[in-house]
Design an enzyme around this catalytic site. Structure first.
Site, PDB file in Angstrom:
ATOM      1  N   ASN A  14      -4.720  -7.570  -7.014  1.00 39.75           N
ATOM      2  CA  ASN A  14      -3.581  -7.532  -6.073  1.00 39.75           C
ATOM      3  C   ASN A  14      -3.681  -8.699  -5.101  1.00 39.75           C
ATOM      4  OD1 ASN A  14      -3.098  -5.090  -7.267  1.00 39.75           O
ATOM      5  ND2 ASN A  14      -3.871  -3.852  -5.582  1.00 39.75           N
ATOM      6  N   ASP A  15      -4.859  -8.856  -4.514  1.00 40.37           N
ATOM      7  CA  ASP A  15      -5.038  -9.953  -3.571  1.00 40.37           C
ATOM      8  C   ASP A  15      -5.277 -11.274  -4.281  1.00 40.37           C
ATOM      9  OD1 ASP A  15      -4.690  -8.973  -0.940  1.00 40.37           O
ATOM     10  OD2 ASP A  15      -6.506  -7.776  -1.189  1.00 40.37           O
ATOM     11  N   ARG A  42     -10.957   3.550  -1.645  1.00 41.91           N
ATOM     12  CA  ARG A  42     -10.513   2.815  -0.451  1.00 41.91           C
ATOM     13  C   ARG A  42     -10.805   3.699   0.761  1.00 41.91           C
ATOM     14  NH1 ARG A  42      -5.922   1.477  -4.009  1.00 41.91           N
ATOM     15  NH2 ARG A  42      -5.680  -0.780  -4.109  1.00 41.91           N
ATOM     16  N   HIS A  62       0.811  -1.229   0.000  1.00 37.54           N
ATOM     17  CA  HIS A  62       0.000   0.000   0.000  1.00 37.54           C
ATOM     18  C   HIS A  62       0.841   1.274   0.000  1.00 37.54           C
ATOM     19  CE1 HIS A  62      -3.291  -2.829   0.665  1.00 37.54           C
ATOM     20  NE2 HIS A  62      -3.905  -1.963  -0.114  1.00 37.54           N
ATOM     21  N   ARG A  73     -15.828   1.381  -1.376  1.00 36.61           N
ATOM     22  CA  ARG A  73     -15.590   0.055  -0.799  1.00 36.61           C
ATOM     23  C   ARG A  73     -15.669   0.160   0.718  1.00 36.61           C
ATOM     24  NH1 ARG A  73      -9.953  -2.929  -1.717  1.00 36.61           N
ATOM     25  NH2 ARG A  73      -9.235  -1.417  -0.177  1.00 36.61           N
ATOM     26  N   ARG A  80       1.994 -10.584  -1.175  1.00 42.60           N
ATOM     27  CA  ARG A  80       2.160  -9.431  -2.056  1.00 42.60           C
ATOM     28  C   ARG A  80       3.146  -8.397  -1.530  1.00 42.60           C
ATOM     29  NH1 ARG A  80      -3.760  -6.407  -1.600  1.00 42.60           N
ATOM     30  NH2 ARG A  80      -2.720  -4.469  -2.114  1.00 42.60           N
TER      31      ARG A  80
HETATM   32  C1  PEP Z   1      -6.866  -5.661  -4.754  1.00 39.17           C
HETATM   33  O1  PEP Z   1      -6.657  -6.518  -3.882  1.00 39.17           O
HETATM   34  O2  PEP Z   1      -6.590  -5.822  -5.948  1.00 39.17           O
HETATM   35  C2  PEP Z   1      -7.431  -4.354  -4.375  1.00 39.17           C
HETATM   36  C3  PEP Z   1      -7.757  -3.470  -5.288  1.00 39.17           C
HETATM   37  O3  PEP Z   1      -7.550  -4.084  -3.044  1.00 39.17           O
HETATM   38  P1  PEP Z   1      -6.338  -3.618  -2.085  1.00 39.17           P
HETATM   39  O4  PEP Z   1      -5.140  -3.348  -2.940  1.00 39.17           O
HETATM   40  O5  PEP Z   1      -6.808  -2.404  -1.365  1.00 39.17           O
HETATM   41  O6  PEP Z   1      -6.187  -4.812  -1.198  1.00 39.17           O
HETATM   42 MG    MG Z   2      -7.608  -6.294  -1.970  1.00 37.73          MG
END
Ligand code: PEP
Ligand code: MG
Length: 595
Positions: free
Chosen positions: A465-466, A306, A199, A342, A476
């Protein structure tokens, strides 16, 4: 990782985390456990040791009032009040007297005595059930770290404290520290840890500062005020860059600026492909401050807002009114464009200061995160849902839940949304009765049962991402295994195809809001697989739009079909890269290069 260039120059290679080139003085910021020296002094040194302690306390007081002033100006008086509690710790006579007494009694050095005694205080407060008293432990921990750093002559660990432009060099940066990064004060970011999807790095990209992550131990080689160069395009950091390197990077910067100009010149045009299909490009945001960027970048709304930032600022979670104000400012500022809000996604690498989220876990990314926290803390969740619903009267709001892993969670979240609607009806407050509900698809189990989930939501948003980290079992934020984090893995492509097919059958739209969406090399593949919308940080939109306007949908679909038959991540990467190169890459390079 480090290697020598000419006699002074040292070159390091890490992960290209945020594009751009920065050159300037370093500011080394340590956040890990401090090493506390422990030794005994002669009787003659005791009074100087106590004087040193008093000087460190004074320096810390001055630092804290500086931060307090800056936060009051930048955020609000309310947020700044946390630092009043910090000043109180520094004025705590019982604590200070006890430390001085300990030095006199034991003849141990001041760092040792202060560390021992402040830890005793921290433990005592942390073990009391009352959340407000527990909060005192956090204050003392924060303040004692500052005092110890001043005693040890190390840099302040608060990035918001910078007074002149520097390149931050750090082991890791928490999202709450990253939230204090300001483009005018921070020229670049260099981290031992991290990856493209941590992040802090996402934050650096969104405020457009160059960053290189995953350098393992670069903090051992750089000292504050060393001259460094950061190349966020190729993931290179150079300590003491030579004249030749500076010249080369000067040219790279000019090329990059030329490219940005090319992208910006088309940013206001529609995202229409050559064969006439209109594609939707949206932005990911973290707060109101980004609205200006959003209007300039040429997107059609927010695909991911977010909301965690609001919950990570102070010792208490924001109440309904505060959240309503924050959401409606954004929603009305962007109306009639949609804003996808979200619900809270705390956990993973996002940990608030609040005692309401007092969680320490072995595996935080697979722990008490996101919707799991909201469904167990229904008052926190209902408060947020009511605030979002109320904001929905001021524009076009969609709501979405993070980390759904099974049908039960989605149904339960929807049940609570109905309850929040009833609460507002009883109060006579209005909201959009037809607010669209989305499920993020970022856990492999949700992807597998996507057909079942379509029955309970109006859209999907794929969090790559997750999804990639869970699908490939690659943390990650772990730089050690960052090379295994492969968006081009056939498993990723197949899962994406499966999600899109389920959504197609149920006739609901699918968006992608992970970092993969903003990578122009993958954007064409995602559209070719049938994704309806891509959402990315605002600064990525112009480049992706430029590509879309040169793309032929028929070709992207053919490419996607071919890619679905491939076995190997490298072969898939070569195909997407080849498409990018042939569509825009080669032409862009020749248009932007200076001699
Ligand atoms: C993701 O996981 O792709 C996502 C957009 O959420 P975050 O990066 O906030 O976990
Ligand atoms: Mg995510």
């Amino acid at each position: 990782m480090g290697s020598e260039g000419n006699s002074d120059e040292m070159i390091f290679k890490g992960i290209a985390a945020s594009p751009g080139v920065a050159h300037g003085p370093a500011f080394v910021l340590f956040q890990k456990e401090l090493e506390i020296p422990s030794f005994q002094l002669g009787a003659e040194a005791i009074s100087e040791e106590i004087a040193r302690f008093e000087r460190a306390l004074l320096q810390t007081r001055q630092e804290i009032s500086g931060i307090r002033e800056a936060i009051a100006e930048k955020l609000s008086e309310e947020e700044a009040q946390i630092f009043d509690a910090h000043q109180l710790v520094l004025e705590d006579k019982a604590l200070i007297d006890e430390v001085i007494h300990e030095v006199e009694e034991t003849s141990f050095n001041i760092e040792h005595c202060f560390h021992e005694i402040s830890n005793r205080y921290i433990d005592a407060f942390a073990n009391i059930g009352d959340p407000y008293i527990k909060e005192r432990a956090t204050d003392i921990r924060d303040v004692s770290r500052r005092v110890l750093q001043n005693l040890l002559g190390q840099s302040d660990y608060n990035v918001g404290h910078l007074t002149e432009e520097k390149i931050i060099v750090t082991e890791d940066l928490s999202p709450s520290s990253a939230a204090l990064l300001e483009p005018g004060k921070v020229m670049g970011l260099v981290m031992d840890a991290g990856s493209r999807t941590s992040h802090a790095v996402i934050m650096a990209r969104s405020i457009e500062i160059p960053a290189v992550a995953g350098l393992h131990n670069i903090t051992q080689y750089i000292h504050s005020d060393d001259d460094i160069l950061v190349d966020g395009h190729d993931g290179i950091v150079i300590i003491n860059p030579s004249e030749q390197s500076l010249f080369r990077y000067g040219r790279i910067q000019i090329n990059r600026r030329n490219l940005q100009e090319i992208f910006r010149s088309e940013a206001g045009l529609p995202a229409d492909t050559v064969d006439g299909e209109h594609l939707i490009l949206m932005s990911n945001i973290e707060g109101f401050e980004e609205i200006g960027n959003l209007q300039r970048c040429g997107c059609e709304g927010v695909g991911l807002y977010r909301t965690e930032g609001l919950f990570m600022k102070g010792p208490a979670f924001p109440d309904e009114e505060e959240q309503f104000t924050a959401y409606s400012r954004i929603v009305s500022g962007l109306a009639p464009n949609p804003v996808t809000i979200r619900t809270l996604d705390l956990g993973g690498d996002k940990n608030p200061h609040s005692s309401l989220y007092n969680v320490r876990e072995e595996n935080p990314f697979m722990g008490f995160r996101a919707i799991r926290f909201s469904l167990e803390n229904t008052e926190v969740f209902l408060t947020q849902l009511r605030a979002i619903l109320r904001a929905s009267c001021h524009g076009n709001v969609r709501i979405m839940y993070p980390m759904i892993s099974g049908l039960g969670e989605l149904v339960e979240a929807n049940g609570l949304l109905e309850q929040a609607k009833r609460d507002l009806q009883e109060r006579g407050q209005e909201f959009d009765e037809n607010i669209a509900i989305g499920s993020m698809i970022e856990v492999p189990s949700a992807a597998t049962i996507a057909d079942l989930l379509t029955q309970h939501c109006d859209f999907f948003s794929i969090g790559t991402n997750d999804l990639i980290q869970y699908l490939l079992a690659v943390d990650r934020v772990n730089d050690r295994i960052a090379h295994l984090y492969e968006p081009s893995h056939p498993a990723v492509v197949r899962v994406l195809k499966h999600i899109v097919s389920c959504a197609r059958k149920a006739n609901i739209p699918v968006s992608v809001c992970g970092e993969m969406a903003g990578d122009p090399v993958y954007a064409a593949l995602l559209f070719g697989l049938g994704v309806d919308e891509l959402s990315m940080i605002p600064s990525d939109v112009p480049e992706v739009k430029y590509l879309v306007r040169k793309m032929r949908m028929a070709d992207t679909r053919k490419m996607a079909e071919n890619i679905l038959r491939q076995h190997d991540p490298d072969a898939i990467f070569d195909l997407v890269n080849q498409y990018y190169e042939e569509t825009v890459g080669k032409q862009l390079r020749s248009g932007a290069e200076v001699d």
